[in-house]
Design an enzyme around this catalytic site. Structure first.
Site, PDB file in Angstrom:
ATOM      1  N   PHE A   8      65.891  82.471  14.011  1.00  0.00           N
ATOM      2  CA  PHE A   8      65.456  82.793  15.362  1.00  0.00           C
ATOM      3  C   PHE A   8      64.206  83.670  15.369  1.00  0.00           C
ATOM      4  CE2 PHE A   8      69.905  81.820  15.875  1.00  0.00           C
ATOM      5  CZ  PHE A   8      69.968  81.149  17.079  1.00  0.00           C
ATOM      6  N   ASP A   9      63.284  83.315  16.238  1.00  0.00           N
ATOM      7  CA  ASP A   9      62.189  84.207  16.596  1.00  0.00           C
ATOM      8  C   ASP A   9      62.785  85.350  17.413  1.00  0.00           C
ATOM      9  OD1 ASP A   9      59.489  85.113  17.327  1.00  0.00           O
ATOM     10  OD2 ASP A   9      59.937  84.236  19.282  1.00  0.00           O
ATOM     11  N   LEU A  10      62.040  86.452  17.545  1.00  0.00           N
ATOM     12  CA  LEU A  10      62.551  87.593  18.309  1.00  0.00           C
ATOM     13  C   LEU A  10      62.007  87.614  19.736  1.00  0.00           C
ATOM     14  CD1 LEU A  10      64.258  90.236  18.137  1.00  0.00           C
ATOM     15  CD2 LEU A  10      62.091  91.396  17.729  1.00  0.00           C
TER      16      LEU A  10
END
Length: 208
Positions: A8-10
């Site tokens: 996941f990207d933040l």
């Protein structure tokens, strides 16, 4: 083949931080460049997913000033951070799913710990862990290597072009979320493997 590993990207994906990001940039510019016109928000949004040093390098070439601006941004951002990580807590993370945050531009480990995200993810790859940032594939490749995950069973979930390009170059599947600042038209030409309209749609990936 089912998906077993979720990266996941933040910003804009796990943490509802787009408006906070913009406020952080505005605060930094007001403090360091108060006598100059405020850059438009579009400038910062286009750079989402790139390191802060690169972003502020568009404003000045003075390395000391860039470092000071980065520290101002981080201090403000972490002080006012508002997390929206519930989507990955509890039942929304299936048993046995290995989840990971792959950041691009924030002091992510400090933010993650402050919000308890280190309890959600098996590992967190931060800016200090790689030499090349998104859209270069290194962050995803490092995550896959550390987890010992098969590329074919891994998906990188993000909201920006940098995320989609990074995942594609790393040879994993990509999932584009549409609750960030970018819409389907902005990402369509990158042909994500999956489209997620709302956070609840993450369940669709777990059920594949």
């Amino acid at each position: 083949m089912p998906l077993t590993t979720f990266l996941f990207d933040l910003d804009g994906t796990i943490i509802d931080s787009i408006e906070l990001i913009l406020r952080s940039y505005r605060h930094t510019m007001q403090l360091h460049r108060c006598n100059e016109p405020m850059p438009p928000d579009d400038m910062w949004i286009k750079g989402l997913g790139t390191p802060l040093w690169t972003q502020f390098g568009e404003i000045t070439s003075d390395k000391e000033e860039i470092e000071a601006m980065v520290q101002t941004y981080r201090t403000y951002n972490l002080t006012h951070l508002r997390a929206a990580a519930d989507v990955l807590r509890g039942r929304q993370v299936a048993a046995g799913v290995r989840a990971l945050v792959v950041p691009g531009s924030m002091q992510v480990k400090a933010a993650a710990e402050a919000e308890g995200l280190d309890e959600v993810f098996d590992i967190i790859v931060g800016c200090d862990d790689v030499k090349n940032f998104k859209p270069h594939p290194e962050p995803v490749l490092k995550a896959v290597e550390e987890l010992g995950a098969p590329h074919a069973e891994t998906v990188f979930v993000g909201d920006s072009r940098h995320d989609m390009e990074c995942g594609r170059a790393a040879g994993v599947k990509t999932a584009a979320v549409l609750w960030g600042p970018f819409d389907r038209a902005h990402l369509k030409d990158l042909s994500p493997d999956y489209w997620l309209e709302k956070p609840e749609d993450l369940r669709q990936l777990y059920d594949l």
